[in-house]
Design a protein around this motif. Structure first.
Motif, mmCIF file in Angstrom:
data_model
loop_
_atom_site.group_PDB
_atom_site.id
_atom_site.type_symbol
_atom_site.label_atom_id
_atom_site.label_comp_id
_atom_site.label_asym_id
_atom_site.label_seq_id
_atom_site.Cartn_x
_atom_site.Cartn_y
_atom_site.Cartn_z
ATOM 1 N N VAL A 1 -10.864 2.981 2.689
ATOM 2 C CA VAL A 1 -9.762 2.726 2.988
ATOM 3 C C VAL A 1 -9.701 1.052 1.907
ATOM 4 O O VAL A 1 -9.379 0.588 3.121
ATOM 5 C CB VAL A 1 -8.792 3.520 3.011
ATOM 6 N N VAL B 1 1.186 -1.676 0.440
ATOM 7 C CA VAL B 1 -0.187 0.063 -0.129
ATOM 8 C C VAL B 1 0.899 1.268 0.082
ATOM 9 O O VAL B 1 1.682 0.914 0.774
ATOM 10 C CB VAL B 1 -1.430 0.334 1.228
ATOM 11 N N GLU C 1 0.741 4.028 2.052
ATOM 12 C CA GLU C 1 0.862 4.590 2.748
ATOM 13 C C GLU C 1 0.707 5.938 2.885
ATOM 14 O O GLU C 1 -0.089 6.064 3.470
ATOM 15 C CB GLU C 1 1.207 3.487 4.222
ATOM 16 N N ASP D 1 -8.170 7.695 -5.742
ATOM 17 C CA ASP D 1 -6.970 6.590 -5.850
ATOM 18 C C ASP D 1 -5.566 6.659 -6.155
ATOM 19 O O ASP D 1 -4.875 7.271 -6.556
ATOM 20 C CB ASP D 1 -7.611 5.490 -7.096
ATOM 21 N N PHE D 2 -4.793 5.685 -5.518
ATOM 22 C CA PHE D 2 -3.400 5.628 -5.505
ATOM 23 C C PHE D 2 -2.974 4.696 -6.049
ATOM 24 O O PHE D 2 -2.414 3.188 -5.136
ATOM 25 C CB PHE D 2 -3.251 5.486 -3.808
ATOM 26 N N HIS E 1 -10.480 1.582 7.602
ATOM 27 C CA HIS E 1 -9.176 0.758 6.883
ATOM 28 C C HIS E 1 -8.624 -0.611 6.102
ATOM 29 O O HIS E 1 -8.184 -1.179 7.597
ATOM 30 C CB HIS E 1 -8.617 1.844 7.698
ATOM 31 N N VAL F 1 -2.305 8.137 1.704
ATOM 32 C CA VAL F 1 -2.616 7.223 1.664
ATOM 33 C C VAL F 1 -3.433 7.952 2.950
ATOM 34 O O VAL F 1 -4.988 8.941 3.451
ATOM 35 C CB VAL F 1 -3.230 5.576 1.692
ATOM 36 N N GLU F 2 -2.561 8.050 4.175
ATOM 37 C CA GLU F 2 -3.128 8.672 5.157
ATOM 38 C C GLU F 2 -2.832 10.295 4.776
ATOM 39 O O GLU F 2 -3.477 11.057 5.950
ATOM 40 C CB GLU F 2 -1.734 8.919 6.282
ATOM 41 N N VAL G 1 -4.627 1.336 -4.084
ATOM 42 C CA VAL G 1 -5.712 1.404 -2.956
ATOM 43 C C VAL G 1 -6.820 3.182 -3.623
ATOM 44 O O VAL G 1 -6.455 3.698 -4.439
ATOM 45 C CB VAL G 1 -4.592 2.050 -1.759
ATOM 46 N N CYS G 2 -7.738 2.816 -3.327
ATOM 47 C CA CYS G 2 -8.810 3.472 -3.456
ATOM 48 C C CYS G 2 -9.457 4.086 -2.009
ATOM 49 O O CYS G 2 -9.068 3.695 -0.764
ATOM 50 C CB CYS G 2 -10.004 3.334 -3.640
ATOM 51 N N LEU G 3 -9.970 5.333 -1.924
ATOM 52 C CA LEU G 3 -10.243 5.784 -0.531
ATOM 53 C C LEU G 3 -11.817 6.617 -1.135
ATOM 54 O O LEU G 3 -11.896 7.784 -1.973
ATOM 55 C CB LEU G 3 -9.506 6.890 -0.219
#
Length: 325
Positions: free
Chosen positions: A253, A134, A136, A295-296, A224, A139-140, A307-309
């Motif tokens: 997430v 991830v 991370e 998205d990431f 998450h 995202v954070e 990874v999606c939020l």
């Protein structure tokens, strides 16, 4: 409204014992073909044939995920109403129906035990393990941006794991509660919060599929990297919404759809990612609006995961599941 021929075809599809049993099981949440063959004690080809007929009639929908497929009741409003009405007509004390529900419960318990064993094994290295797959930091940063300058009375972190979200957002809330079903994970989380001198957050042992009343009402709920451990993420959203204030928000997430089967076999994942369409459907059914999405992609390319939020808001307009509460 359906024409005569169309309606007759739908009723024919539902008018068989095994297919009615399937509708009753899927009314309780999404299930894989593997789960359904185990519960019904029938062969995979036979179960798949019945599922195909129900899908062709529009009573259920299929979501392919790698080598597996998940099924749930139709998203079409008219067909969904009909399917749920047929299920409601079934006598829940019927020996076959009752036995199916008992088998469903055992399947779910087996899945939870499998996940608990995995988390017990990896609890100490969980944060490092998650960073392998991830992006991370990005995202954070996005989570902090989504929360913004708000001061939250209550933050609820479902599937808190090592308590990282409670730590990250410590300055944003007056009171934080993390809920997790793994004793090993919550032991790590408690130790981390003590080390970080965070006294306004608390960790609770609990099943996030059965949120206690004391957990809410929350201004913000974080889920998450949790939903992919469940066969029916929509049920988690529906349950979590009950602990959310009117107008409150959720931040979800999770992974975008992928085909890395080893995450299912080695890391206890039940779903190979969540799509935008799935999230919107689950959210709508739970009385939530999807108000944001980012998205990431993993630029390292090692695992090819994105990874999606999602940001969801509680509209107070509970969707189709409300008929069965």
């Amino acid at each position: 409204m359906a024409g005569l021929d169309s309606l007759v075809n739908v009723l024919k599809a539902a008018g068989e014992v095994t297919r009615l049993r399937l509708l009753a099981l899927l009314a309780a949440g999404e299930l894989s073909v593997k789960d359904l063959t185990e519960i019904l004690d029938q062969s995979q080809p036979r179960v798949s044939r019945h599922l195909k007929l129900l899908a062709e009639a529009g009573l259920i929908v299929r979501h392919a995920e790698g080598a597996w497929a998940y099924f749930g009741l139709s998203d079409d409003s008219e067909r969904a109403v009909l399917a749920r009405h047929l299920v409601d007509l079934l006598d829940q004390d019927d020996p076959q129906v009752a036995d199916d529900m008992l088998r469903l419960q055992r399947v779910r318990e087996g899945q939870r035990e499998q996940a608990a064993a995995y988390f017990a094994e990896v609890a100490g290295s969980w944060d490092a393990l998650r960073n392998l797959h991830v992006p991370e930091a990005a995202v954070e940063a996005a989570i902090l941006e989504a929360v913004g300058g708000r001061k939250l009375d209550l933050l609820l972190d479902l599937g808190t794991g090592t308590g990282r979200m409670l730590e990250l957002l410590a300055e944003k809330y007056q009171r934080g509660v993390g809920v997790d079903s793994s004793r090993e994970m919550i032991a790590v989380a408690r130790a981390k919060l003590v080390a970080a001198n965070i006294s306004h957050a608390h960790i609770r042992l609990g099943d996030i599929t059965e949120i206690d009343a004391h957990a809410g009402p929350a201004d913000l709920i974080i889920i998450h990297q949790v939903l992919h451990y469940f066969d029916d993420p929509g049920n988690i959203l529906h349950t979590a919404r009950r602990a959310l204030k009117p107008g409150g928000e959720m931040i979800i997430v999770d992974f975008a759809p992928h085909e890395l089967e080893f995450l299912r076999t080695e890391n206890a994942h039940r779903r190979l990612g969540l799509s935008q369409v799935q999230m919107e459907t689950w959210a709508r059914s739970a009385g939530l609006d999807v108000t944001g999405f980012r998205d990431f992609p993993n630029k390292s390319g090692r695992e090819n995961l994105t990874v999606c939020l999602w940001t969801l808001k509680n509209t107070g307009d509970l969707g189709r599941r409300s008929n069965n509460e």
